[in-house]
Design an enzyme around this catalytic site. Structure first.
Site, PDB file in Angstrom:
ATOM      1  N   ASN A 194       0.835  -1.205   0.000  1.00  0.00           N
ATOM      2  CA  ASN A 194       0.000   0.000   0.000  1.00  0.00           C
ATOM      3  C   ASN A 194       0.868   1.252   0.000  1.00  0.00           C
ATOM      4  OD1 ASN A 194       0.560  -0.946   2.672  1.00  0.00           O
ATOM      5  ND2 ASN A 194      -0.991   0.420   3.518  1.00  0.00           N
ATOM      6  N   ILE A 195       0.401   2.255  -0.715  1.00  0.00           N
ATOM      7  CA  ILE A 195       1.115   3.534  -0.826  1.00  0.00           C
ATOM      8  C   ILE A 195       0.120   4.639  -0.498  1.00  0.00           C
ATOM      9  CG2 ILE A 195       2.432   5.070  -2.317  1.00  0.00           C
ATOM     10  CD1 ILE A 195       3.266   2.623  -3.967  1.00  0.00           C
ATOM     11  N   GLU A 196       0.329   5.246   0.673  1.00  0.00           N
ATOM     12  CA  GLU A 196      -0.606   6.284   1.128  1.00  0.00           C
ATOM     13  C   GLU A 196      -0.154   7.657   0.641  1.00  0.00           C
ATOM     14  OE1 GLU A 196      -0.975   5.671   5.374  1.00  0.00           O
ATOM     15  OE2 GLU A 196      -2.143   3.841   5.026  1.00  0.00           O
ATOM     16  N   CYS A 200      -4.169   0.736  -2.511  1.00  0.00           N
ATOM     17  CA  CYS A 200      -3.982  -0.509  -1.760  1.00  0.00           C
ATOM     18  C   CYS A 200      -2.930  -1.401  -2.426  1.00  0.00           C
ATOM     19  CB  CYS A 200      -5.280  -1.296  -1.707  1.00  0.00           C
ATOM     20  SG  CYS A 200      -6.581  -0.528  -0.752  1.00  0.00           S
ATOM     21  N   GLU A 239      -3.126  -4.522  -3.182  1.00  0.00           N
ATOM     22  CA  GLU A 239      -3.661  -5.414  -4.216  1.00  0.00           C
ATOM     23  C   GLU A 239      -3.710  -4.724  -5.574  1.00  0.00           C
ATOM     24  OE1 GLU A 239      -4.861  -4.732  -1.241  1.00  0.00           O
ATOM     25  OE2 GLU A 239      -6.047  -6.382  -0.415  1.00  0.00           O
ATOM     26  N   CYS A 246     -10.171  -4.826   0.164  1.00  0.00           N
ATOM     27  CA  CYS A 246     -11.287  -3.879   0.290  1.00  0.00           C
ATOM     28  C   CYS A 246     -12.207  -4.015  -0.927  1.00  0.00           C
ATOM     29  CB  CYS A 246     -10.758  -2.449   0.416  1.00  0.00           C
ATOM     30  SG  CYS A 246     -10.243  -1.710  -1.152  1.00  0.00           S
ATOM     31  N   CYS A 303     -10.714  -3.003  -4.331  1.00  0.00           N
ATOM     32  CA  CYS A 303      -9.761  -3.994  -4.841  1.00  0.00           C
ATOM     33  C   CYS A 303     -10.463  -5.257  -5.324  1.00  0.00           C
ATOM     34  CB  CYS A 303      -8.720  -4.323  -3.776  1.00  0.00           C
ATOM     35  SG  CYS A 303      -7.567  -2.958  -3.517  1.00  0.00           S
TER      36      CYS A 303
HETATM   37  N1  THU Z   1      -5.191  -1.472   2.552  1.00  0.00           N
HETATM   38  C1  THU Z   1      -4.628  -2.277   1.605  1.00  0.00           C
HETATM   39  O1  THU Z   1      -3.554  -1.978   1.058  1.00  0.00           O
HETATM   40  N2  THU Z   1      -5.265  -3.425   1.273  1.00  0.00           N
HETATM   41  C2  THU Z   1      -6.374  -3.901   1.898  1.00  0.00           C
HETATM   42  O2  THU Z   1      -6.831  -4.976   1.554  1.00  0.00           O
HETATM   43  C3  THU Z   1      -6.989  -3.124   2.975  1.00  0.00           C
HETATM   44  C4  THU Z   1      -6.468  -1.750   3.168  1.00  0.00           C
HETATM   45  C5  THU Z   1      -4.456  -0.278   2.964  1.00  0.00           C
HETATM   46  C6  THU Z   1      -5.003   1.042   2.506  1.00  0.00           C
HETATM   47  C7  THU Z   1      -4.465   1.979   3.562  1.00  0.00           C
HETATM   48  O3  THU Z   1      -3.156   2.368   3.204  1.00  0.00           O
HETATM   49  C8  THU Z   1      -4.374   1.129   4.814  1.00  0.00           C
HETATM   50  O4  THU Z   1      -4.425  -0.218   4.373  1.00  0.00           O
HETATM   51  C9  THU Z   1      -5.483   1.378   5.813  1.00  0.00           C
HETATM   52  O5  THU Z   1      -6.732   1.289   5.218  1.00  0.00           O
END
Ligand code: THU
Length: 135
Positions: free
Chosen positions: A48-50, A59, A61, A92, A95
Site C-alpha cells: 500500500n502507498i498512502e 492498496c 492489491e 477492500c 480492490c
Molecule cells: N489497505 C490495503 O492496502 N489493502 C487492503 O486490503 C486493505 C487496506 C491499505 C489502505 C491503507 O493504506 C491502509 O491499508 C489502511 O486502510
C-alpha cells in the site's frame, strides 16, 4: 475449488510478506503486502502507498495487479494478501472489483505474520459482480 499445492501458496505469501516491508503507510501505520501469480508462474507484488490527501492512497492489491497488467500479464492463477492482523485482512471493496476484472474467480490467499492462512474464492468475497458481461 482449484486448490493449489501448499508450496505455491507459500511462495506467494512469502513474496507478499517481503513487499509489505516497502509499504508507505505513515498515516494509518497499517502495512499490507499483496502478490499475484500469472498463468506462467510469474509473481508480481505490491504494497500500500498512502498519500497526505488520504483519498489518493492505493492498496497493495491494486498496485500488484496494475504492475502485472502494465508488464503485459493478462491471466492470473491466484492472489495473496498479507497484513499483521489476527483476523485475516481481506481485500477492500474497490480492490475486489479490480481483482475481479483481471483475475475472475481465483483463489485469494489471506495470511498474517504468524502463519495463519485462509483461502477464499474471489467469487465468494465478491458475489454477483458487475463486469464486462453486462455491457
Ligand atoms: N489497505 C490495503 O492496502 N489493502 C487492503 O486490503 C486493505 C487496506 C491499505 C489502505 C491503507 O493504506 C491502509 O491499508 C489502511 O486502510
Amino acid at each position: 475449488m482449484n486448490e493449489a499445492p501448499a508450496g505455491m501458496n507459500q511462495e506467494l505469501i512469502s513474496a507478499a510478506t517481503r513487499v509489505r516491508e516497502n509499504a508507505h503507510a505513515p498515516f494509518s501505520k497499517f502495512r499490507v503486502g499483496a502478490a499475484v501469480e500469472d498463468e506462467s508462474g510469474r509473481i508480481f507484488t505490491g504494497c500500500n502507498i498512502e498519500n497526505a490527501t488520504y483519498g489518493l492512497t492505493l492498496c497493495a492489491e491494486r498496485i500488484a495487479i496494475f504492475k502485472a497488467i502494465s508488464e503485459g500479464s493478462r491471466r492470473f492463477k491466484r492472489v495473496a494478501v498479507v497484513a499483521d492482523t489476527e483476523e485475516l485482512t481481506p481485500p477492500c471493496g474497490a480492490c475486489r472489483q479490480i481483482l475481479w476484472e483481471f483475475c475472475g474467480d481465483v483463489p485469494v490467499v489471506l495470511a498474517n505474520l504468524h502463519g495463519k492462512t485462509e483461502t477464499l474464492q474471489l467469487g465468494t468475497l465478491f458475489p454477483r459482480a458487475f463486469d464486462a458481461s453486462f455491457i
